[in-house]
Design a protein around this motif. Sequence first.
Motif, short mmCIF file in Angstrom:
data_model
loop_
_atom_site.label_atom_id
_atom_site.label_comp_id
_atom_site.label_asym_id
_atom_site.label_seq_id
_atom_site.Cartn_x
_atom_site.Cartn_y
_atom_site.Cartn_z
N HIS A 1 -5.87 3.99 -5.05
CA HIS A 1 -5.64 4.54 -6.01
C HIS A 1 -6.98 6.30 -6.03
O HIS A 1 -6.82 7.22 -6.56
N TYR A 2 -7.49 5.39 -4.83
CA TYR A 2 -8.32 6.85 -4.59
C TYR A 2 -8.04 7.29 -3.17
O TYR A 2 -8.33 8.89 -3.63
N PHE B 1 1.02 -1.16 -0.20
CA PHE B 1 0.65 0.13 -0.05
C PHE B 1 1.11 1.25 -0.22
O PHE B 1 1.25 1.31 0.61
N LEU B 2 0.67 1.97 -1.07
CA LEU B 2 1.35 3.08 -1.26
C LEU B 2 3.27 3.14 -1.69
O LEU B 2 3.86 3.52 -0.45
N GLY B 3 3.48 2.03 -1.50
CA GLY B 3 4.55 1.32 -1.51
C GLY B 3 5.63 0.74 -0.68
O GLY B 3 6.14 0.53 -0.74
N GLN B 4 4.37 0.69 0.68
CA GLN B 4 5.32 -0.35 1.86
C GLN B 4 4.38 -1.76 1.79
O GLN B 4 2.95 -1.42 1.72
N PRO B 5 4.72 -2.47 2.87
CA PRO B 5 3.78 -3.96 3.46
C PRO B 5 2.53 -3.31 4.37
O PRO B 5 3.70 -1.82 5.26
N ALA B 6 1.99 -3.04 4.34
CA ALA B 6 0.85 -2.41 5.36
C ALA B 6 0.20 -3.81 5.26
O ALA B 6 -0.47 -4.48 4.23
#
Length: 572
Positions: A542-543, A473-478
Amino acid sequence: MPLNAEFSPCFLIPCFNHGRMMAGVLEALAVYQLPCLVIDDGSDEATCAELQRLAAQLPWVTLSRLPQNQGKGAAVVAGLQQAQRQGFSHALQIDADGQHQLSDIPAMLAEAQRHPQALISGRPLYDDSVPKARLYGRYVTHIWVWIETLSLSIKDSMCGFRVYPVAPTLALAARYPLGKRMDFDTEVMVRLYWQGVPSYFLPTRVTYPADGVSHFDALRDNLRISWMHTRLFFGMLPRIPRLLRLRRQLVQPQHWATTRERRGLWGIRLMLKVYRLFGRRAFQLLLYPVIGYFWLTGRTQRTASREYLQRLQHFARQRQQTVPQPLNSYRHFMRFGDAMLDKLASWQGDLHDMTLVDRQRCQQQIASGKGTLILASHLGDIESCRALGELGDGVKINALVFTEHAERFNQVMKEVNPRANLNLIQVSSLGPDTAMRLMDKLDAGEWVAIVGDRTSAGQYQRGEQPRVVWSSFLGQPAPFPQGPFVLASALRCPVFLMFGLKQQGQLRVYFEPFADPLALPRAERQQALQQAVDRYAARLEHYCLLAPLDWFNFFNFWQLAAGPSPSQGPEQ
Protein backbone atom coordinates in the motif's frame (compact mmCIF):
# COMPACT_ATOMS: atom_id res chain seq x y z
CA MET A 1 1.26 -18.31 -2.10
CA PRO A 2 -0.67 -17.81 -5.34
CA LEU A 3 -0.52 -20.69 -7.79
CA ASN A 4 -0.97 -20.46 -11.55
CA ALA A 5 -2.04 -22.89 -14.24
CA GLU A 6 1.55 -23.68 -15.17
CA PHE A 7 2.51 -24.58 -11.61
CA SER A 8 0.46 -27.45 -10.23
CA PRO A 9 2.26 -29.20 -7.35
CA CYS A 10 1.48 -32.28 -5.33
CA PHE A 11 3.13 -34.15 -2.47
CA LEU A 12 4.92 -37.44 -3.18
CA ILE A 13 5.74 -39.87 -0.36
CA PRO A 14 7.53 -43.17 -1.06
CA CYS A 15 6.81 -45.50 1.84
CA PHE A 16 8.34 -48.82 2.87
CA ASN A 17 7.35 -50.17 6.28
CA HIS A 18 6.83 -46.71 7.84
CA GLY A 19 3.17 -47.25 8.65
CA ARG A 20 3.51 -46.05 12.27
CA MET A 21 4.71 -42.61 11.20
CA MET A 22 2.49 -41.93 8.21
CA ALA A 23 -0.51 -40.70 10.18
CA GLY A 24 1.56 -37.96 11.79
CA VAL A 25 3.18 -36.95 8.51
CA LEU A 26 -0.17 -36.73 6.70
CA GLU A 27 -1.73 -34.80 9.56
CA ALA A 28 1.03 -32.19 9.27
CA LEU A 29 0.52 -31.97 5.49
CA ALA A 30 -3.25 -31.48 5.64
CA VAL A 31 -2.91 -27.73 6.34
CA TYR A 32 -1.32 -27.14 2.92
CA GLN A 33 -4.38 -28.44 1.03
CA LEU A 34 -2.45 -30.15 -1.76
CA PRO A 35 -3.05 -33.61 -3.25
CA CYS A 36 -0.71 -36.28 -1.93
CA LEU A 37 0.51 -39.36 -3.79
CA VAL A 38 1.67 -42.16 -1.51
CA ILE A 39 3.65 -44.97 -3.14
CA ASP A 40 3.67 -48.16 -1.08
CA ASP A 41 6.94 -49.80 -2.07
CA GLY A 42 5.93 -53.38 -1.25
CA SER A 43 5.51 -52.81 2.51
CA ASP A 44 4.57 -55.46 5.04
CA GLU A 45 0.95 -56.25 5.87
CA ALA A 46 0.76 -53.90 8.85
CA THR A 47 1.96 -50.88 6.86
CA CYS A 48 -0.20 -51.87 3.89
CA ALA A 49 -3.29 -51.96 6.10
CA GLU A 50 -2.45 -48.62 7.74
CA LEU A 51 -1.91 -46.91 4.39
CA GLN A 52 -5.20 -48.23 3.09
CA ARG A 53 -6.98 -46.96 6.21
CA LEU A 54 -5.46 -43.48 5.85
CA ALA A 55 -6.22 -43.27 2.13
CA ALA A 56 -9.84 -44.22 2.80
CA GLN A 57 -10.17 -41.47 5.43
CA LEU A 58 -8.33 -38.70 3.55
CA PRO A 59 -9.82 -37.86 0.12
CA TRP A 60 -6.76 -35.81 -0.86
CA VAL A 61 -4.48 -38.87 -0.53
CA THR A 62 -4.03 -41.25 -3.49
CA LEU A 63 -2.42 -44.60 -2.67
CA SER A 64 -0.55 -46.74 -5.20
CA ARG A 65 1.20 -50.02 -4.39
CA LEU A 66 4.19 -51.64 -6.05
CA PRO A 67 3.83 -55.45 -5.99
CA GLN A 68 7.25 -55.91 -4.39
CA ASN A 69 9.91 -53.71 -2.84
CA GLN A 70 11.96 -52.05 -5.58
CA GLY A 71 13.70 -49.25 -3.68
CA LYS A 72 13.20 -45.56 -3.02
CA GLY A 73 14.32 -44.47 -6.50
CA ALA A 74 11.88 -46.78 -8.22
CA ALA A 75 9.08 -45.61 -5.92
CA VAL A 76 9.83 -41.94 -6.64
CA VAL A 77 9.84 -42.53 -10.40
CA ALA A 78 6.54 -44.43 -10.11
CA GLY A 79 5.13 -41.50 -8.15
CA LEU A 80 6.33 -38.99 -10.74
CA GLN A 81 4.66 -41.04 -13.48
CA GLN A 82 1.45 -41.01 -11.45
CA ALA A 83 1.79 -37.23 -10.97
CA GLN A 84 2.20 -36.71 -14.71
CA ARG A 85 -0.88 -38.82 -15.48
CA GLN A 86 -2.89 -36.65 -13.06
CA GLY A 87 -1.63 -33.41 -14.62
CA PHE A 88 0.74 -32.18 -11.91
CA SER A 89 3.75 -30.15 -13.00
CA HIS A 90 5.80 -30.61 -9.81
CA ALA A 91 6.07 -33.14 -7.02
CA LEU A 92 7.42 -32.30 -3.57
CA GLN A 93 9.02 -35.49 -2.29
CA ILE A 94 8.83 -36.09 1.45
CA ASP A 95 10.30 -39.06 3.27
CA ALA A 96 7.82 -41.14 5.26
CA ASP A 97 9.99 -41.38 8.37
CA GLY A 98 9.24 -37.90 9.73
CA GLN A 99 12.78 -36.51 9.36
CA HIS A 100 11.90 -33.38 7.45
CA GLN A 101 10.95 -29.90 8.69
CA LEU A 102 7.53 -29.69 7.07
CA SER A 103 7.11 -26.01 8.00
CA ASP A 104 9.60 -25.30 5.18
CA ILE A 105 7.11 -26.53 2.58
CA PRO A 106 5.81 -23.03 1.65
CA ALA A 107 9.36 -21.83 1.00
CA MET A 108 10.12 -24.91 -1.12
CA LEU A 109 6.95 -24.47 -3.20
CA ALA A 110 7.47 -20.74 -3.59
CA GLU A 111 11.00 -21.31 -4.86
CA ALA A 112 9.72 -23.97 -7.28
CA GLN A 113 7.06 -21.59 -8.57
CA ARG A 114 9.66 -18.89 -9.13
CA HIS A 115 11.92 -21.37 -10.96
CA PRO A 116 9.57 -23.95 -12.52
CA GLN A 117 12.33 -25.63 -14.58
CA ALA A 118 14.57 -26.12 -11.53
CA LEU A 119 15.10 -28.90 -9.03
CA ILE A 120 14.53 -27.44 -5.55
CA SER A 121 16.30 -29.30 -2.77
CA GLY A 122 16.71 -29.00 0.96
CA ARG A 123 20.16 -28.41 2.39
CA PRO A 124 20.12 -30.27 5.72
CA LEU A 125 20.87 -28.64 9.06
CA TYR A 126 21.41 -31.57 11.43
CA ASP A 127 20.96 -31.80 15.17
CA ASP A 128 22.65 -34.29 17.51
CA SER A 129 20.33 -37.10 16.41
CA VAL A 130 22.16 -37.68 13.13
CA PRO A 131 24.25 -40.88 13.09
CA LYS A 132 27.91 -39.90 12.77
CA ALA A 133 28.63 -42.55 10.16
CA ARG A 134 25.84 -41.16 7.95
CA LEU A 135 27.07 -37.60 8.48
CA TYR A 136 30.69 -38.34 7.54
CA GLY A 137 29.58 -40.46 4.59
CA ARG A 138 27.74 -37.48 3.15
CA TYR A 139 30.97 -35.51 2.91
CA VAL A 140 32.52 -38.26 0.80
CA THR A 141 29.58 -38.03 -1.58
CA HIS A 142 29.82 -34.21 -1.65
CA ILE A 143 33.42 -34.45 -2.84
CA TRP A 144 32.55 -36.96 -5.55
CA VAL A 145 29.66 -34.79 -6.76
CA TRP A 146 31.91 -31.74 -6.98
CA ILE A 147 34.30 -33.78 -9.12
CA GLU A 148 31.51 -35.16 -11.31
CA THR A 149 30.13 -31.68 -11.99
CA LEU A 150 33.45 -29.76 -11.84
CA SER A 151 31.53 -27.36 -9.65
CA LEU A 152 30.86 -26.59 -5.99
CA SER A 153 27.34 -25.41 -6.74
CA ILE A 154 25.54 -28.63 -5.72
CA LYS A 155 25.41 -28.12 -1.96
CA ASP A 156 23.83 -31.45 -0.98
CA SER A 157 22.79 -34.26 -3.30
CA MET A 158 21.40 -36.69 -0.71
CA CYS A 159 18.53 -34.81 0.92
CA GLY A 160 15.20 -36.46 0.11
CA PHE A 161 13.21 -33.27 0.74
CA ARG A 162 12.98 -31.78 -2.74
CA VAL A 163 10.64 -30.51 -5.45
CA TYR A 164 10.99 -32.30 -8.79
CA PRO A 165 9.91 -30.72 -12.08
CA VAL A 166 7.96 -33.73 -13.33
CA ALA A 167 8.50 -33.58 -17.10
CA PRO A 168 12.33 -33.08 -17.16
CA THR A 169 12.86 -35.72 -14.48
CA LEU A 170 10.77 -38.34 -16.25
CA ALA A 171 12.46 -37.50 -19.56
CA LEU A 172 15.80 -38.19 -17.88
CA ALA A 173 14.54 -41.45 -16.35
CA ALA A 174 13.39 -42.59 -19.79
CA ARG A 175 16.87 -42.05 -21.25
CA TYR A 176 19.06 -43.39 -18.43
CA PRO A 177 18.64 -46.38 -16.10
CA LEU A 178 18.84 -44.41 -12.83
CA GLY A 179 19.67 -46.11 -9.56
CA LYS A 180 16.59 -47.50 -7.87
CA ARG A 181 17.62 -47.40 -4.23
CA MET A 182 19.80 -45.14 -2.06
CA ASP A 183 21.87 -44.17 -5.09
CA PHE A 184 18.90 -42.47 -6.76
CA ASP A 185 18.93 -39.05 -5.05
CA THR A 186 22.50 -38.20 -6.01
CA GLU A 187 22.43 -39.66 -9.51
CA VAL A 188 19.26 -37.90 -10.57
CA MET A 189 20.58 -34.54 -9.36
CA VAL A 190 23.95 -34.89 -11.11
CA ARG A 191 22.41 -36.07 -14.39
CA LEU A 192 19.82 -33.27 -14.31
CA TYR A 193 22.72 -30.84 -13.83
CA TRP A 194 24.42 -32.32 -16.88
CA GLN A 195 21.25 -31.80 -18.92
CA GLY A 196 20.74 -28.16 -18.01
CA VAL A 197 18.25 -28.37 -15.14
CA PRO A 198 19.30 -25.88 -12.44
CA SER A 199 19.25 -26.74 -8.74
CA TYR A 200 18.36 -24.40 -5.89
CA PHE A 201 19.02 -25.20 -2.24
CA LEU A 202 17.12 -24.06 0.84
CA PRO A 203 18.32 -24.80 4.38
CA THR A 204 16.08 -27.18 6.31
CA ARG A 205 16.38 -28.92 9.65
CA VAL A 206 16.59 -32.72 9.58
CA THR A 207 15.96 -34.85 12.66
CA TYR A 208 16.45 -38.58 13.00
CA PRO A 209 13.59 -39.87 15.21
CA ALA A 210 14.70 -42.03 18.13
CA ASP A 211 12.29 -44.79 17.06
CA GLY A 212 12.90 -44.29 13.35
CA VAL A 213 13.32 -47.14 10.88
CA SER A 214 16.30 -46.98 8.53
CA HIS A 215 16.47 -49.08 5.37
CA PHE A 216 20.10 -48.20 4.64
CA ASP A 217 22.09 -51.40 4.11
CA ALA A 218 25.69 -50.52 5.00
CA LEU A 219 27.22 -53.10 2.66
CA ARG A 220 24.86 -53.22 -0.31
CA ASP A 221 23.97 -49.55 -0.44
CA ASN A 222 27.57 -48.42 -0.09
CA LEU A 223 28.47 -50.74 -2.97
CA ARG A 224 25.63 -49.28 -5.04
CA ILE A 225 26.73 -45.73 -4.26
CA SER A 226 30.33 -46.54 -5.12
CA TRP A 227 29.28 -48.03 -8.47
CA MET A 228 27.08 -44.98 -9.11
CA HIS A 229 30.02 -42.60 -8.55
CA THR A 230 32.15 -44.73 -10.86
CA ARG A 231 29.54 -44.40 -13.63
CA LEU A 232 29.17 -40.69 -13.05
CA PHE A 233 32.92 -40.08 -13.02
CA PHE A 234 33.44 -41.75 -16.39
CA GLY A 235 30.31 -40.01 -17.66
CA MET A 236 31.82 -36.69 -16.61
CA LEU A 237 35.04 -37.15 -18.62
CA PRO A 238 33.62 -36.49 -22.11
CA ARG A 239 31.63 -33.57 -20.68
CA ILE A 240 34.71 -31.76 -19.30
CA PRO A 241 34.86 -29.06 -22.04
CA ARG A 242 31.19 -28.17 -21.57
CA LEU A 243 31.47 -28.20 -17.79
CA LEU A 244 34.49 -25.90 -17.87
CA ARG A 245 32.71 -23.49 -20.22
CA LEU A 246 29.74 -23.55 -17.91
CA ARG A 247 31.82 -22.70 -14.86
CA ARG A 248 33.30 -19.67 -16.62
CA GLN A 249 29.86 -18.52 -17.72
CA LEU A 250 28.24 -18.78 -14.33
CA VAL A 251 27.52 -15.43 -12.75
CA GLN A 252 27.22 -15.72 -9.01
CA PRO A 253 25.13 -12.85 -7.66
CA GLN A 254 25.33 -12.17 -3.97
CA HIS A 255 22.68 -11.34 -1.49
CA TRP A 256 22.73 -7.75 -0.25
CA ALA A 257 24.20 -8.86 3.08
CA THR A 258 27.35 -10.27 1.48
CA THR A 259 28.02 -7.11 -0.52
CA ARG A 260 30.42 -4.63 1.02
CA GLU A 261 29.03 -1.18 1.76
CA ARG A 262 30.16 1.37 -0.82
CA ARG A 263 30.50 4.14 1.72
CA GLY A 264 32.13 4.44 5.12
CA LEU A 265 32.01 6.58 8.20
CA TRP A 266 34.47 9.09 6.68
CA GLY A 267 31.95 9.77 3.94
CA ILE A 268 29.24 10.57 6.47
CA ARG A 269 31.53 12.99 8.27
CA LEU A 270 32.42 14.65 4.94
CA MET A 271 28.76 15.05 4.01
CA LEU A 272 28.05 16.56 7.39
CA LYS A 273 30.85 19.09 6.92
CA VAL A 274 29.60 20.10 3.47
CA TYR A 275 26.08 20.47 4.82
CA ARG A 276 27.23 22.61 7.75
CA LEU A 277 29.45 24.89 5.63
CA PHE A 278 27.32 25.39 2.53
CA GLY A 279 23.78 24.46 3.49
CA ARG A 280 21.12 22.26 1.95
CA ARG A 281 21.04 23.83 -1.53
CA ALA A 282 24.76 23.36 -2.10
CA PHE A 283 24.50 19.80 -0.85
CA GLN A 284 21.67 19.11 -3.31
CA LEU A 285 23.86 20.32 -6.19
CA LEU A 286 26.62 17.95 -5.10
CA LEU A 287 24.19 15.06 -5.13
CA TYR A 288 23.92 15.04 -8.93
CA PRO A 289 27.53 14.05 -9.75
CA VAL A 290 27.83 11.83 -6.66
CA ILE A 291 24.61 9.92 -7.33
CA GLY A 292 25.45 9.84 -11.04
CA TYR A 293 28.72 8.08 -10.24
CA PHE A 294 27.03 5.48 -8.04
CA TRP A 295 24.30 4.99 -10.64
CA LEU A 296 26.81 4.41 -13.44
CA THR A 297 29.09 2.10 -11.45
CA GLY A 298 26.45 0.26 -9.40
CA ARG A 299 25.26 -2.22 -12.00
CA THR A 300 23.78 -4.67 -9.49
CA GLN A 301 21.89 -1.95 -7.62
CA ARG A 302 20.79 -0.31 -10.89
CA THR A 303 19.41 -3.58 -12.22
CA ALA A 304 17.59 -4.29 -8.97
CA SER A 305 16.06 -0.80 -9.04
CA ARG A 306 14.78 -1.23 -12.59
CA GLU A 307 13.32 -4.64 -11.86
CA TYR A 308 11.57 -3.33 -8.75
CA LEU A 309 10.08 -0.33 -10.58
CA GLN A 310 8.90 -2.49 -13.48
CA ARG A 311 7.34 -4.95 -11.06
CA LEU A 312 5.60 -2.15 -9.16
CA GLN A 313 4.24 -0.52 -12.31
CA HIS A 314 2.90 -3.85 -13.55
CA PHE A 315 1.29 -4.49 -10.16
CA ALA A 316 -0.26 -1.00 -10.15
CA ARG A 317 -1.74 -1.54 -13.63
CA GLN A 318 -3.27 -4.83 -12.50
CA ARG A 319 -4.95 -3.01 -9.62
CA GLN A 320 -5.90 -0.09 -11.89
CA GLN A 321 -4.01 2.29 -9.63
CA THR A 322 -1.90 5.20 -10.78
CA VAL A 323 1.59 5.83 -9.43
CA PRO A 324 3.71 8.99 -9.45
CA GLN A 325 5.54 9.50 -12.73
CA PRO A 326 8.14 9.30 -14.08
CA LEU A 327 9.74 6.27 -12.46
CA ASN A 328 13.28 5.32 -13.43
CA SER A 329 16.34 3.97 -11.69
CA TYR A 330 18.24 7.29 -11.74
CA ARG A 331 15.39 9.11 -9.99
CA HIS A 332 15.27 6.17 -7.56
CA PHE A 333 18.97 6.68 -6.75
CA MET A 334 18.46 10.44 -6.43
CA ARG A 335 15.62 9.91 -3.98
CA PHE A 336 17.97 7.81 -1.86
CA GLY A 337 20.47 10.67 -1.90
CA ASP A 338 17.72 13.09 -0.93
CA ALA A 339 16.80 10.80 1.96
CA MET A 340 20.43 10.95 3.11
CA LEU A 341 20.16 14.73 3.04
CA ASP A 342 17.03 14.55 5.19
CA LYS A 343 18.94 12.27 7.54
CA LEU A 344 21.68 14.87 7.95
CA ALA A 345 19.12 17.61 8.46
CA SER A 346 17.43 15.47 11.08
CA TRP A 347 20.70 14.94 12.91
CA GLN A 348 21.25 18.71 12.87
CA GLY A 349 17.73 19.39 14.11
CA ASP A 350 16.93 21.27 10.88
CA LEU A 351 14.23 19.00 9.49
CA HIS A 352 11.00 20.88 10.14
CA ASP A 353 8.99 20.12 7.01
CA MET A 354 7.50 16.97 8.52
CA THR A 355 3.90 15.94 9.13
CA LEU A 356 2.89 13.16 11.50
CA VAL A 357 -0.25 11.52 10.15
CA ASP A 358 -2.72 10.48 12.88
CA ARG A 359 -0.94 12.63 15.40
CA GLN A 360 -3.65 12.09 18.01
CA ARG A 361 -3.26 8.31 18.04
CA CYS A 362 0.48 8.67 18.43
CA GLN A 363 0.07 11.11 21.32
CA GLN A 364 -2.31 8.72 23.04
CA GLN A 365 0.21 5.89 22.77
CA ILE A 366 2.96 8.07 24.18
CA ALA A 367 0.70 9.21 27.02
CA SER A 368 -0.01 5.59 27.94
CA GLY A 369 3.61 5.21 29.03
CA LYS A 370 3.69 1.68 27.58
CA GLY A 371 6.75 0.26 25.92
CA THR A 372 5.92 -0.01 22.22
CA LEU A 373 7.35 -1.91 19.26
CA ILE A 374 7.51 -0.15 15.90
CA LEU A 375 7.58 -2.52 12.95
CA ALA A 376 9.31 -0.42 10.32
CA SER A 377 10.83 -1.15 6.91
CA HIS A 378 13.27 0.09 4.29
CA LEU A 379 10.39 1.95 2.67
CA GLY A 380 11.31 5.49 3.64
CA ASP A 381 13.53 6.30 6.58
CA ILE A 382 13.36 4.57 9.94
CA GLU A 383 14.84 7.74 11.41
CA SER A 384 11.49 9.40 10.81
CA CYS A 385 10.92 8.00 14.29
CA ARG A 386 12.47 11.29 15.35
CA ALA A 387 9.08 12.84 14.67
CA LEU A 388 7.93 11.22 17.88
CA GLY A 389 10.41 13.37 19.77
CA GLU A 390 8.33 16.42 18.89
CA LEU A 391 5.40 14.96 20.80
CA GLY A 392 7.13 14.17 24.06
CA ASP A 393 10.62 14.54 25.42
CA GLY A 394 10.16 11.37 27.46
CA VAL A 395 10.02 9.13 24.39
CA LYS A 396 13.23 7.27 23.65
CA ILE A 397 13.36 5.11 20.52
CA ASN A 398 15.79 2.21 20.15
CA ALA A 399 16.29 1.06 16.56
CA LEU A 400 17.64 -2.44 15.99
CA VAL A 401 20.11 -2.56 13.12
CA PHE A 402 21.93 -5.51 11.55
CA THR A 403 25.19 -3.65 10.99
CA GLU A 404 28.65 -3.49 12.43
CA HIS A 405 28.57 0.29 12.15
CA ALA A 406 25.87 0.86 14.79
CA GLU A 407 28.23 2.08 17.48
CA ARG A 408 29.98 4.47 15.09
CA PHE A 409 26.66 5.84 13.79
CA ASN A 410 25.59 6.42 17.38
CA GLN A 411 28.85 8.24 17.99
CA VAL A 412 28.38 10.56 15.01
CA MET A 413 24.77 11.30 15.94
CA LYS A 414 25.75 12.20 19.49
CA GLU A 415 28.52 14.48 18.16
CA VAL A 416 26.02 16.29 15.93
CA ASN A 417 23.11 16.39 18.37
CA PRO A 418 23.68 15.31 21.98
CA ARG A 419 19.91 15.38 22.55
CA ALA A 420 19.23 12.82 19.82
CA ASN A 421 16.38 10.60 20.92
CA LEU A 422 17.16 7.69 18.55
CA ASN A 423 19.55 5.02 19.81
CA LEU A 424 20.87 2.37 17.39
CA ILE A 425 21.29 -1.11 18.84
CA GLN A 426 23.58 -3.46 16.94
CA VAL A 427 22.48 -7.10 16.72
CA SER A 428 23.69 -9.99 14.56
CA SER A 429 20.61 -12.18 15.13
CA LEU A 430 17.29 -12.17 16.95
CA GLY A 431 17.72 -14.62 19.79
CA PRO A 432 16.75 -14.89 23.47
CA ASP A 433 19.50 -12.48 24.51
CA THR A 434 18.12 -9.81 22.18
CA ALA A 435 14.57 -10.38 23.46
CA MET A 436 15.69 -9.99 27.10
CA ARG A 437 17.60 -6.83 26.29
CA LEU A 438 14.60 -5.31 24.54
CA MET A 439 12.21 -6.39 27.26
CA ASP A 440 14.19 -4.30 29.74
CA LYS A 441 13.79 -1.24 27.52
CA LEU A 442 10.08 -1.83 26.98
CA ASP A 443 9.55 -2.27 30.72
CA ALA A 444 11.18 1.15 31.15
CA GLY A 445 8.57 2.64 28.79
CA GLU A 446 10.98 3.02 25.87
CA TRP A 447 10.06 2.26 22.27
CA VAL A 448 11.82 -0.23 20.00
CA ALA A 449 11.91 -0.07 16.20
CA ILE A 450 12.84 -3.00 13.98
CA VAL A 451 12.52 -3.50 10.25
CA GLY A 452 10.38 -6.40 9.07
CA ASP A 453 11.53 -6.54 5.46
CA ARG A 454 15.19 -7.48 5.64
CA THR A 455 16.99 -10.54 6.93
CA SER A 456 20.06 -10.64 9.15
CA ALA A 457 23.35 -9.86 7.43
CA GLY A 458 25.29 -11.80 10.05
CA GLN A 459 23.62 -15.08 9.15
CA TYR A 460 24.39 -14.66 5.44
CA GLN A 461 27.98 -13.79 6.19
CA ARG A 462 28.30 -16.97 8.28
CA GLY A 463 27.02 -19.00 5.32
CA GLU A 464 23.60 -19.53 6.91
CA GLN A 465 20.17 -18.64 5.64
CA PRO A 466 17.62 -17.22 8.05
CA ARG A 467 14.13 -18.52 8.67
CA VAL A 468 11.66 -16.76 6.41
CA VAL A 469 7.96 -16.65 5.65
CA TRP A 470 6.99 -16.33 2.01
CA SER A 471 4.26 -13.84 1.22
CA SER A 472 2.93 -12.21 -1.92
CA PHE A 473 4.51 -8.78 -2.44
CA LEU A 474 3.81 -6.73 -5.58
CA GLY A 475 2.33 -9.82 -7.19
CA GLN A 476 5.22 -12.24 -6.58
CA PRO A 477 6.25 -14.46 -3.62
CA ALA A 478 8.91 -12.76 -1.51
CA PRO A 479 10.81 -13.94 1.60
CA PHE A 480 10.18 -11.97 4.78
CA PRO A 481 12.19 -12.69 7.95
CA GLN A 482 10.10 -14.39 10.60
CA GLY A 483 12.40 -13.15 13.38
CA PRO A 484 10.83 -9.68 13.86
CA PHE A 485 7.33 -11.15 14.08
CA VAL A 486 8.35 -13.92 16.48
CA LEU A 487 10.18 -11.32 18.55
CA ALA A 488 7.12 -9.06 18.58
CA SER A 489 5.03 -11.96 19.84
CA ALA A 490 7.54 -12.80 22.58
CA LEU A 491 7.69 -9.20 23.81
CA ARG A 492 3.89 -9.08 24.34
CA CYS A 493 3.62 -5.33 23.76
CA PRO A 494 1.62 -3.05 21.46
CA VAL A 495 2.92 -3.17 17.87
CA PHE A 496 2.59 -0.27 15.41
CA LEU A 497 3.65 0.24 11.79
CA MET A 498 5.58 3.35 10.85
CA PHE A 499 6.54 4.71 7.41
CA GLY A 500 8.27 8.03 6.65
CA LEU A 501 7.50 8.90 3.01
CA LYS A 502 8.36 11.93 0.87
CA GLN A 503 5.17 13.15 -0.82
CA GLN A 504 4.81 16.45 -2.67
CA GLY A 505 8.11 17.58 -1.24
CA GLN A 506 7.05 16.96 2.35
CA LEU A 507 8.00 14.12 4.69
CA ARG A 508 4.81 12.45 5.88
CA VAL A 509 5.13 9.99 8.77
CA TYR A 510 2.41 7.34 8.90
CA PHE A 511 1.69 5.68 12.23
CA GLU A 512 -0.90 2.91 12.46
CA PRO A 513 -1.73 0.04 14.87
CA PHE A 514 -0.77 -3.49 13.87
CA ALA A 515 -1.42 -5.74 16.91
CA ASP A 516 -1.82 -5.48 20.68
CA PRO A 517 -0.19 -7.84 21.29
CA LEU A 518 0.88 -9.94 18.29
CA ALA A 519 -0.31 -13.42 19.25
CA LEU A 520 1.19 -16.61 17.80
CA PRO A 521 -0.66 -19.44 19.58
CA ARG A 522 1.39 -22.61 19.75
CA ALA A 523 -1.37 -24.74 18.23
CA GLU A 524 -1.77 -22.40 15.24
CA ARG A 525 1.68 -20.83 15.18
CA GLN A 526 2.54 -21.30 11.52
CA GLN A 527 -0.86 -20.11 10.33
CA ALA A 528 -0.85 -17.08 12.64
CA LEU A 529 2.70 -16.20 11.60
CA GLN A 530 1.74 -16.42 7.94
CA GLN A 531 -1.25 -14.16 8.52
CA ALA A 532 0.87 -11.59 10.35
CA VAL A 533 3.48 -11.48 7.57
CA ASP A 534 0.75 -11.30 4.92
CA ARG A 535 -0.80 -8.27 6.67
CA TYR A 536 2.60 -6.59 6.93
CA ALA A 537 3.37 -7.27 3.24
CA ALA A 538 -0.04 -5.87 2.23
CA ARG A 539 0.59 -2.61 4.11
CA LEU A 540 4.07 -2.43 2.61
CA GLU A 541 2.49 -2.75 -0.85
CA HIS A 542 0.00 0.00 0.00
CA TYR A 543 2.68 2.50 1.00
CA CYS A 544 5.00 1.48 -1.85
CA LEU A 545 2.31 2.56 -4.29
CA LEU A 546 2.06 5.93 -2.52
CA ALA A 547 5.81 6.63 -2.75
CA PRO A 548 7.52 4.13 -5.09
CA LEU A 549 10.91 5.86 -5.07
CA ASP A 550 11.14 5.61 -1.28
CA TRP A 551 11.86 1.87 -1.42
CA PHE A 552 15.53 1.62 -0.42
CA ASN A 553 16.21 -2.09 -0.90
CA PHE A 554 18.65 -2.01 -3.81
CA PHE A 555 18.90 -5.76 -4.30
CA ASN A 556 16.70 -8.55 -5.62
CA PHE A 557 14.17 -8.57 -2.81
CA TRP A 558 12.41 -11.63 -4.24
CA GLN A 559 15.59 -13.74 -4.11
CA LEU A 560 16.30 -15.74 -0.96
CA ALA A 561 19.56 -17.60 -1.56
CA ALA A 562 22.84 -15.98 -0.59
CA GLY A 563 26.15 -16.59 -2.26
CA PRO A 564 26.27 -18.57 -5.48
CA SER A 565 23.27 -18.62 -7.73
CA PRO A 566 21.62 -21.91 -8.66
CA SER A 567 23.69 -24.64 -10.20
CA GLN A 568 23.09 -24.60 -13.92
CA GLY A 569 24.06 -27.42 -16.21
CA PRO A 570 25.14 -27.08 -19.84
CA GLU A 571 22.58 -27.32 -22.57
CA GLN A 572 22.53 -30.44 -24.65
